[in-house]
Design an enzyme around this catalytic site. Sequence first.
Site, PDB file in Angstrom:
ATOM      1  N   ASP A   9       0.858  -1.193   0.000  1.00 13.48           N
ATOM      2  CA  ASP A   9       0.000   0.000   0.000  1.00 13.48           C
ATOM      3  C   ASP A   9       0.890   1.239   0.000  1.00 13.48           C
ATOM      4  O   ASP A   9       2.082   1.171   0.318  1.00 13.48           O
ATOM      5  CB  ASP A   9      -0.905   0.004   1.242  1.00 13.48           C
ATOM      6  CG  ASP A   9      -1.823   1.229   1.251  1.00 13.48           C
ATOM      7  OD1 ASP A   9      -2.502   1.468   0.234  1.00 13.48           O
ATOM      8  OD2 ASP A   9      -1.828   1.965   2.247  1.00 13.48           O
ATOM      9  N   SER A  10       0.277   2.379  -0.309  1.00 12.59           N
ATOM     10  CA  SER A  10       1.029   3.634  -0.267  1.00 12.59           C
ATOM     11  C   SER A  10       1.390   4.011   1.174  1.00 12.59           C
ATOM     12  O   SER A  10       2.280   4.829   1.381  1.00 12.59           O
ATOM     13  CB  SER A  10       0.183   4.750  -0.885  1.00 12.59           C
ATOM     14  OG  SER A  10      -1.066   4.825  -0.215  1.00 12.59           O
ATOM     15  N   TYR A  41      -0.427   8.611  -2.543  1.00 18.51           N
ATOM     16  CA  TYR A  41      -0.375   8.356  -3.976  1.00 18.51           C
ATOM     17  C   TYR A  41      -1.579   9.023  -4.677  1.00 18.51           C
ATOM     18  O   TYR A  41      -1.531   9.314  -5.863  1.00 18.51           O
ATOM     19  CB  TYR A  41      -0.463   6.851  -4.262  1.00 18.51           C
ATOM     20  CG  TYR A  41       0.803   6.050  -4.029  1.00 18.51           C
ATOM     21  CD1 TYR A  41       1.909   6.580  -3.365  1.00 18.51           C
ATOM     22  CD2 TYR A  41       0.881   4.735  -4.476  1.00 18.51           C
ATOM     23  CE1 TYR A  41       3.046   5.808  -3.165  1.00 18.51           C
ATOM     24  CE2 TYR A  41       2.014   3.967  -4.288  1.00 18.51           C
ATOM     25  CZ  TYR A  41       3.096   4.502  -3.629  1.00 18.51           C
ATOM     26  OH  TYR A  41       4.222   3.743  -3.436  1.00 18.51           O
ATOM     27  N   CYS A  72      -3.642  -0.856  -2.252  1.00 20.47           N
ATOM     28  CA  CYS A  72      -3.897   0.555  -2.530  1.00 20.47           C
ATOM     29  C   CYS A  72      -4.796   0.677  -3.769  1.00 20.47           C
ATOM     30  O   CYS A  72      -4.445   0.184  -4.847  1.00 20.47           O
ATOM     31  CB  CYS A  72      -2.552   1.240  -2.789  1.00 20.47           C
ATOM     32  SG  CYS A  72      -2.696   2.972  -3.184  1.00 20.47           S
ATOM     33  N   THR A  74      -5.465   3.347  -5.462  1.00 16.50           N
ATOM     34  CA  THR A  74      -4.840   4.214  -6.458  1.00 16.50           C
ATOM     35  C   THR A  74      -3.840   3.413  -7.293  1.00 16.50           C
ATOM     36  O   THR A  74      -3.846   3.486  -8.533  1.00 16.50           O
ATOM     37  CB  THR A  74      -4.149   5.405  -5.770  1.00 16.50           C
ATOM     38  OG1 THR A  74      -5.103   6.082  -4.952  1.00 16.50           O
ATOM     39  CG2 THR A  74      -3.559   6.362  -6.779  1.00 16.50           C
ATOM     40  N   GLU A 154      -7.043   9.013   9.164  1.00 15.26           N
ATOM     41  CA  GLU A 154      -5.747   8.864   9.849  1.00 15.26           C
ATOM     42  C   GLU A 154      -5.736   9.616  11.169  1.00 15.26           C
ATOM     43  O   GLU A 154      -5.076   9.223  12.129  1.00 15.26           O
ATOM     44  CB  GLU A 154      -4.606   9.326   8.937  1.00 15.26           C
ATOM     45  CG  GLU A 154      -4.439   8.386   7.773  1.00 15.26           C
ATOM     46  CD  GLU A 154      -3.099   8.465   7.065  1.00 15.26           C
ATOM     47  OE1 GLU A 154      -2.201   9.200   7.517  1.00 15.26           O
ATOM     48  OE2 GLU A 154      -2.967   7.779   6.028  1.00 15.26           O
ATOM     49  N   CYS A 186     -11.249   3.194  -1.702  1.00 14.74           N
ATOM     50  CA  CYS A 186     -10.012   3.708  -1.109  1.00 14.74           C
ATOM     51  C   CYS A 186      -9.790   2.944   0.195  1.00 14.74           C
ATOM     52  O   CYS A 186     -10.749   2.654   0.917  1.00 14.74           O
ATOM     53  CB  CYS A 186     -10.140   5.204  -0.828  1.00 14.74           C
ATOM     54  SG  CYS A 186      -8.746   5.909   0.079  1.00 14.74           S
ATOM     55  N   THR A 187      -8.522   2.653   0.469  1.00 12.98           N
ATOM     56  CA  THR A 187      -8.188   1.868   1.668  1.00 12.98           C
ATOM     57  C   THR A 187      -8.734   2.471   2.954  1.00 12.98           C
ATOM     58  O   THR A 187      -9.032   1.752   3.902  1.00 12.98           O
ATOM     59  CB  THR A 187      -6.660   1.799   1.817  1.00 12.98           C
ATOM     60  OG1 THR A 187      -6.128   3.117   1.652  1.00 12.98           O
ATOM     61  CG2 THR A 187      -6.037   0.859   0.820  1.00 12.98           C
ATOM     62  N   HIS A 188      -8.827   3.802   3.003  1.00 17.72           N
ATOM     63  CA  HIS A 188      -9.194   4.464   4.259  1.00 17.72           C
ATOM     64  C   HIS A 188     -10.694   4.505   4.527  1.00 17.72           C
ATOM     65  O   HIS A 188     -11.118   4.754   5.637  1.00 17.72           O
ATOM     66  CB  HIS A 188      -8.683   5.911   4.256  1.00 17.72           C
ATOM     67  CG  HIS A 188      -7.208   6.040   4.372  1.00 17.72           C
ATOM     68  ND1 HIS A 188      -6.338   5.505   3.456  1.00 17.72           N
ATOM     69  CD2 HIS A 188      -6.440   6.652   5.317  1.00 17.72           C
ATOM     70  CE1 HIS A 188      -5.094   5.786   3.815  1.00 17.72           C
ATOM     71  NE2 HIS A 188      -5.126   6.481   4.939  1.00 17.72           N
TER      72      HIS A 188
HETATM   73  N1  DGL Z   1      -4.062   3.943  -0.291  1.00 18.90           N
HETATM   74  C1  DGL Z   1      -4.677   4.984  -1.067  1.00 18.90           C
HETATM   75  C2  DGL Z   1      -5.859   4.414  -1.854  1.00 18.90           C
HETATM   76  O1  DGL Z   1      -6.447   3.421  -1.480  1.00 18.90           O
HETATM   77  C3  DGL Z   1      -5.124   6.143  -0.173  1.00 18.90           C
HETATM   78  C4  DGL Z   1      -3.992   6.964   0.380  1.00 18.90           C
HETATM   79  C5  DGL Z   1      -3.147   7.612  -0.693  1.00 18.90           C
HETATM   80  O2  DGL Z   1      -3.622   8.556  -1.363  1.00 18.90           O
HETATM   81  O3  DGL Z   1      -2.022   7.167  -0.880  1.00 18.90           O
HETATM   82  O4  DGL Z   1      -6.200   4.950  -2.864  1.00 18.90           O
END
Ligand code: DGL
Length: 271
Positions: A9-10, A41, A72, A74, A154, A186-188
Amino acid sequence: MRDAIGIFDSGIGGLTVLRALSEALPYEDTIYLGDTARVPYGTRSAETVVRYAAQAAKFMAEKRVKLLVVACNTASAVALEAIRETCPSTHFPVVGVIDPGVREALRVSRTRRVGVIGTEATIRSDAYVRALKADDPAVQVFTKACPLFVPLAEEGWQESDVAALTAERYLAGFRDLGVDTLVLGCTHYPVLASVIQKTVGPEITLIDSASATASAVRDTLKDRALDRPAPAAGTRAASQRFYVTDAHERFVKVGSRFLGRDLAGVITVEL
Ligand code: DGL
């Protein structure tokens, strides 16, 4: 021996995917890499994300993982092909988070009107729209980038007024579109699921790509006879290793919340 599942992941967000994976596959060893030096990312160009993701994939190849999960969204949206070129499937299978989320959304949707939310780069790439339409050309897709959700998650502010106002601003439009399914791309976003659900209303089903991806990983491991059988009681617990490219202390602190348990043994590496 090829033994562990790699998860890339990023940064911290992919821990929501690791959490779902550990629940689905409790016996599997895992190696997690968070590119915390270069997160986010989601606001970067596709070229840059491709370059970063290829380096991460190379790292995982060196660790001899048996399967790589691109947690991730992205990176899955813009760099999955580049990662597969770096790590051909003869080497190990690569599972992204988009196709599993798309399949689940199409399984659930009755109105064939699907919403997708994600980072700016994910939404700009149109990867979800392409994947949804490839499986069902008649589906109508409505997308929205929600960049502020990442820092809110976060910060641990998912229950706050700020989160409710932000969600209202981004998502109010989905209430009038006839959408019955909303992909959390998105992961978050699983961390914010409760405020997102309250905002869009109970008629819209949220699709958490983390759990859809965990099922896809389980199926892929089984198909390729790479799955680890349940060990005899008490013989051995699964091992989880964590690598980051920077800000190791923040990863431990915020990551424990995302993972739902304490994190230990985090190693800082350069890609
Ligand atoms: N992990 C990224 C995603 O799922 C979110 C955080 C980032 O922008 O790196 O797109």
